[in-house]
Design a protein around this motif. Structure first.
Motif, PDB file in Angstrom:
ATOM      1  N   LYS A  69     -42.264  99.290 -23.563  1.00  8.90           N
ATOM      2  CA  LYS A  69     -42.518 100.671 -23.152  1.00  8.90           C
ATOM      3  C   LYS A  69     -43.987 101.025 -23.312  1.00  8.90           C
ATOM      4  O   LYS A  69     -44.671 100.500 -24.189  1.00  8.90           O
ATOM      5  CB  LYS A  69     -41.642 101.622 -23.967  1.00  8.90           C
ATOM      6  N   PHE A  91     -41.248 107.476 -25.420  1.00  7.82           N
ATOM      7  CA  PHE A  91     -40.067 108.332 -25.178  1.00  7.82           C
ATOM      8  C   PHE A  91     -40.429 109.706 -24.605  1.00  7.82           C
ATOM      9  O   PHE A  91     -39.780 110.173 -23.682  1.00  7.82           O
ATOM     10  CB  PHE A  91     -39.252 108.473 -26.466  1.00  7.82           C
ATOM     11  N   GLU A  96     -35.743 110.474 -21.776  1.00 10.84           N
ATOM     12  CA  GLU A  96     -35.602 111.432 -22.877  1.00 10.84           C
ATOM     13  C   GLU A  96     -36.202 112.788 -22.517  1.00 10.84           C
ATOM     14  O   GLU A  96     -35.739 113.819 -23.014  1.00 10.84           O
ATOM     15  CB  GLU A  96     -36.235 110.858 -24.153  1.00 10.84           C
ATOM     16  N   ASP A 100     -36.199  98.186 -27.105  1.00  9.97           N
ATOM     17  CA  ASP A 100     -36.042  99.491 -26.458  1.00  9.97           C
ATOM     18  C   ASP A 100     -36.499 100.614 -27.378  1.00  9.97           C
ATOM     19  O   ASP A 100     -36.878 101.689 -26.923  1.00  9.97           O
ATOM     20  CB  ASP A 100     -34.594  99.711 -26.010  1.00  9.97           C
ATOM     21  N   HIS A 152     -31.269  94.160 -26.378  1.00 10.57           N
ATOM     22  CA  HIS A 152     -30.675  95.501 -26.363  1.00 10.57           C
ATOM     23  C   HIS A 152     -29.267  95.459 -25.738  1.00 10.57           C
ATOM     24  O   HIS A 152     -29.137  95.313 -24.520  1.00 10.57           O
ATOM     25  CB  HIS A 152     -31.598  96.396 -25.535  1.00 10.57           C
ATOM     26  N   ARG A 193     -31.587  97.285 -14.045  1.00  8.25           N
ATOM     27  CA  ARG A 193     -32.802  97.045 -14.815  1.00  8.25           C
ATOM     28  C   ARG A 193     -33.667  96.010 -14.132  1.00  8.25           C
ATOM     29  O   ARG A 193     -33.176  94.993 -13.672  1.00  8.25           O
ATOM     30  CB  ARG A 193     -32.432  96.525 -16.218  1.00  8.25           C
ATOM     31  N   SER A 229     -26.686 101.917 -27.784  1.00  9.24           N
ATOM     32  CA  SER A 229     -27.925 102.485 -27.274  1.00  9.24           C
ATOM     33  C   SER A 229     -27.900 104.016 -27.365  1.00  9.24           C
ATOM     34  O   SER A 229     -27.735 104.537 -28.469  1.00  9.24           O
ATOM     35  CB  SER A 229     -28.167 101.978 -25.860  1.00  9.24           C
ATOM     36  N   ALA A 230     -27.993 104.742 -26.243  1.00  7.38           N
ATOM     37  CA  ALA A 230     -27.856 106.188 -26.343  1.00  7.38           C
ATOM     38  C   ALA A 230     -26.473 106.511 -26.918  1.00  7.38           C
ATOM     39  O   ALA A 230     -26.309 107.439 -27.719  1.00  7.38           O
ATOM     40  CB  ALA A 230     -28.025 106.834 -24.980  1.00  7.38           C
ATOM     41  N   ILE A 235     -30.614 104.441 -29.915  1.00  2.00           N
ATOM     42  CA  ILE A 235     -31.889 105.026 -29.453  1.00  2.00           C
ATOM     43  C   ILE A 235     -31.917 106.445 -30.018  1.00  2.00           C
ATOM     44  O   ILE A 235     -31.556 107.416 -29.350  1.00  2.00           O
ATOM     45  CB  ILE A 235     -31.969 105.029 -27.919  1.00  2.00           C
ATOM     46  N   GLY A 245     -24.683 105.646 -21.705  1.00  2.00           N
ATOM     47  CA  GLY A 245     -25.860 104.770 -21.624  1.00  2.00           C
ATOM     48  C   GLY A 245     -26.995 105.593 -21.038  1.00  2.00           C
ATOM     49  O   GLY A 245     -26.774 106.394 -20.118  1.00  2.00           O
ATOM     50  N   GLY A 246     -28.179 105.438 -21.577  1.00  2.00           N
ATOM     51  CA  GLY A 246     -29.342 106.127 -21.021  1.00  2.00           C
ATOM     52  C   GLY A 246     -29.259 107.649 -21.090  1.00  2.00           C
ATOM     53  O   GLY A 246     -29.948 108.335 -20.340  1.00  2.00           O
ATOM     54  N   TYR A 247     -28.432 108.160 -21.967  1.00  2.00           N
ATOM     55  CA  TYR A 247     -28.173 109.603 -22.079  1.00  2.00           C
ATOM     56  C   TYR A 247     -27.670 110.191 -20.758  1.00  2.00           C
ATOM     57  O   TYR A 247     -27.790 111.377 -20.500  1.00  2.00           O
ATOM     58  CB  TYR A 247     -29.416 110.368 -22.595  1.00  2.00           C
TER      59      TYR A 247
HETATM   60  C1  DHB Z   1     -31.097 103.523 -23.385  1.00  2.00           C
HETATM   61  C2  DHB Z   1     -32.170 102.644 -23.356  1.00  2.00           C
HETATM   62  C3  DHB Z   1     -33.427 103.150 -23.556  1.00  2.00           C
HETATM   63  O1  DHB Z   1     -34.513 102.337 -23.557  1.00  2.00           O
HETATM   64  C4  DHB Z   1     -33.627 104.513 -23.772  1.00  2.00           C
HETATM   65  O2  DHB Z   1     -34.871 104.985 -23.960  1.00  2.00           O
HETATM   66  C5  DHB Z   1     -32.533 105.372 -23.821  1.00  2.00           C
HETATM   67  C6  DHB Z   1     -31.269 104.878 -23.635  1.00  2.00           C
HETATM   68  C7  DHB Z   1     -29.720 102.977 -23.163  1.00  2.00           C
HETATM   69  O3  DHB Z   1     -29.584 101.794 -22.833  1.00  2.00           O
HETATM   70  O4  DHB Z   1     -28.767 103.751 -23.361  1.00  2.00           O
END
Ligand code: DHB
Length: 488
Positions: free
Chosen positions: A363, A368, A377, A441, A471, A263, A186-187, A229, A99-101
């Motif tokens: 956003k 990004f 990112e 997202d 999301h 979040r 997501s990621a 994403i 998640g979220g890289y």
């Molecule tokens: C995720 C959510 C995002 O908005 C993003 O830019 C990158 C990853 C995530 O939930 O994994």
């Protein structure tokens, strides 16, 4: 489990074609090292063998994250079958938890922390699939000497190494390595898509070799991607194509520690300067879409004019309309959704402008590649010595801080669009992509472009936008596994 390929398990080296030697000591699946477990789910008592924290490379950089958990129904060791699958035919379900890289831990059979329901590994086992759940490095991993160790392309290289392990051990492990189904959100959805798109591309070989990954294929059979994403270097322009002119936002402040994502929504309005950035980014998107030469299922070109209107936009709107129709047919009351027009039980129109205010910008531009390097990112595209970098020309040129731009080669490795339909990759045959209509997202255009590209190159694609879903992922696991069954 397929014909035995490996007979060399006492030796540390495997001679590959061309005389190349690969050090494979430690990558042989040891079927004796397991814990027997039983779990109750859906009225059944599932007995399985748990092989946890199995290293999938011989030279890990962050050893905690270059491991996977393998779960196998006990029945497959007793000659049994589950829902029509046997030891040599059961697909292998490969969920990642990225998640979220950020670094992603290996899934453990049990409960999904986000939904409180059975997680995908448990549901997979209950349906007779073998589960191979890899951990993967992420953007905050560091080695003891302080070097960053999980920047792009680390996570995708790790997932590929895990897949190679499964092919390498196909002869000795229940489950069919020619039927690997990747899943992520997501990621993690982006990585799932990238894994399927770029399978067997030689672009990743140097990284895989450096880690001591098993030799052989990293091909997978099917991709499940929730709200990916992805296509990051075009995601800023896509976001402004969708939200330009919508200046009020609800920004998500995300703080993350490993998989724990916190979040918090903060409301605001774009400044004059931010609106200008949006105006500059928006026209870049039609140029990009038009460069792809996409077509709809009837062969008509999917394009946009300078103002961002055209058949591609109509196609995105149609996806929302199909979603609304489906919700209506399931008995949902859509009367509160002002952007939906219903006439005699049919959804006859979607008002794109009203849809955009329903979705709400989340956003700030660029969404990004932030001009001050503050986006997750930017952090993904750092390198061993640099925590954050730009990854688009636009943001490098408009940067508000002293910053470098990551190499084009690294950006290429993270985008499935670069591999689909190319001779360099064995792109997965089957795709299931889900993005909720309430997801902001990334732009809906991102998954629409991905799905169209896959369809245009002859892949089997099930792309749908679940109604009013934000999301998120893994919310329809019974349908996911029914889909897996249907693509046999
Ligand atoms: C995720 C959510 C995002 O908005 C993003 O830019 C990158 C990853 C995530 O939930 O994994």
């Amino acid at each position: 489990m397929k014909a035995l390929i490996l007979t060399c398990c006492s030796s540390a080296a495997l001679i590959l074609s061309g005389g190349v030697q690969a050090d494979v000591m430690g990558l042989e699946f040891n079927s004796d090292h397991y814990e027997s477990k039983t779990i109750e789910y859906d009225g059944q008592s599932i007995q399985y063998r748990a092989y946890e924290s199995i290293p999938y490379v011989t030279k890990p950089v962050v050893s905690d994250y270059q491991v996977m958990n393998i779960y196998i129904p006990e029945a497959y060791f007793q000659g049994g079958s589950i829902q029509g699958y046997q030891a040599d035919t059961a697909p292998i379900f490969l969920p990642n938890q990225v998640g979220g890289y950020m670094p992603g831990k290996a899934m453990v059979v049990g409960t999904n922390d986000r939904t409180g329901q059975a997680n995908s590994a448990l549901v997979a086992l209950s349906k007779g699939l073998v589960v191979a759940a890899p951990a993967a490095r992420g953007r905050t991993n560091q080695t003891a000497d302080g070097r960053w160790a999980g920047k792009a392309p680390a996570a995708i290289v790790d997932l590929k190494a895990a897949v190679r392990y499964l092919h390498f051990n196909d002869g000795v492990m229940p489950g069919d390595a020619n039927k690997i189904v990747s899943n992520g959100t997501s990621a993690g959805g982006a990585l799932s898509a990238l894994l399927g798109a770029s399978a067997d591309s030689t672009d990743y070989d140097i990284y895989l070799t450096a880690l001591g990954a098993a030799p052989g294929s990293d091909a997978i059979w099917a991709v499940s991607a929730y709200c990916p994403i992805t296509n990051l270097e075009h995601a800023d322009m896509a976001y402004e194509w969708q939200f330009n002119g919508y200046n009020d936002y609800q920004k998500m402040n995300i703080s993350m520690l490993d998989y724990q994502v916190k979040r918090e929504l903060v409301a605001g309005t774009l400044t004059e300067e931010e609106q200008q950035v949006s105006d500059q980014l928006k026209p870049l998107f039609p140029e990009y879409v038009n460069s792809l030469g996409l077509k709809d299922s009837s062969g008509h070109p999917l394009t946009l004019d300078q103002a961002g209107n055209g058949s591609f936009k109509d196609a995105v709107v149609t996806h929302i309309q199909v979603s609304a129709q489906s919700a209506l047919e399931k008995g949902q009351d859509l009367s509160s959704f002002e952007f939906v027009t219903i006439d005699q039980g049919r959804v006859t129109a979607i008002d794109w402008d009203k849809y955009r205010s329903y979705a709400v910008r989340q956003k700030l531009p660029p969404a990004f590649d932030a001009l001050d390097l503050s986006a997750g990112e930017n952090n993904l595209f750092g390198n061993a010595l640099t925590d954050n970098q730009h990854f688009t020309e636009f943001s490098t040129q408009h940067s508000t801080v002293a910053a470098k731009q990551v190499s084009e080669g690294t950006v290429k490795l993270m985008n499935p669009m670069n591999y689909i339909g190319t001779s360099d990759a064995q792109t997965a045959s089957h795709w299931r992509i889900r993005v909720g209509t309430k997801d902001r997202d990334t732009s809906l255009a991102i998954s629409a472009v991905l799905a169209a590209k896959l369809e245009n190159t002859g892949h089997d694609v099930d792309y749908f936008m679940p109604w009013d879903v934000p999301h998120s992922g893994d919310y329809d696991l019974d349908e996911l596994f029914a889909w897996i069954k249907s693509i046999q």
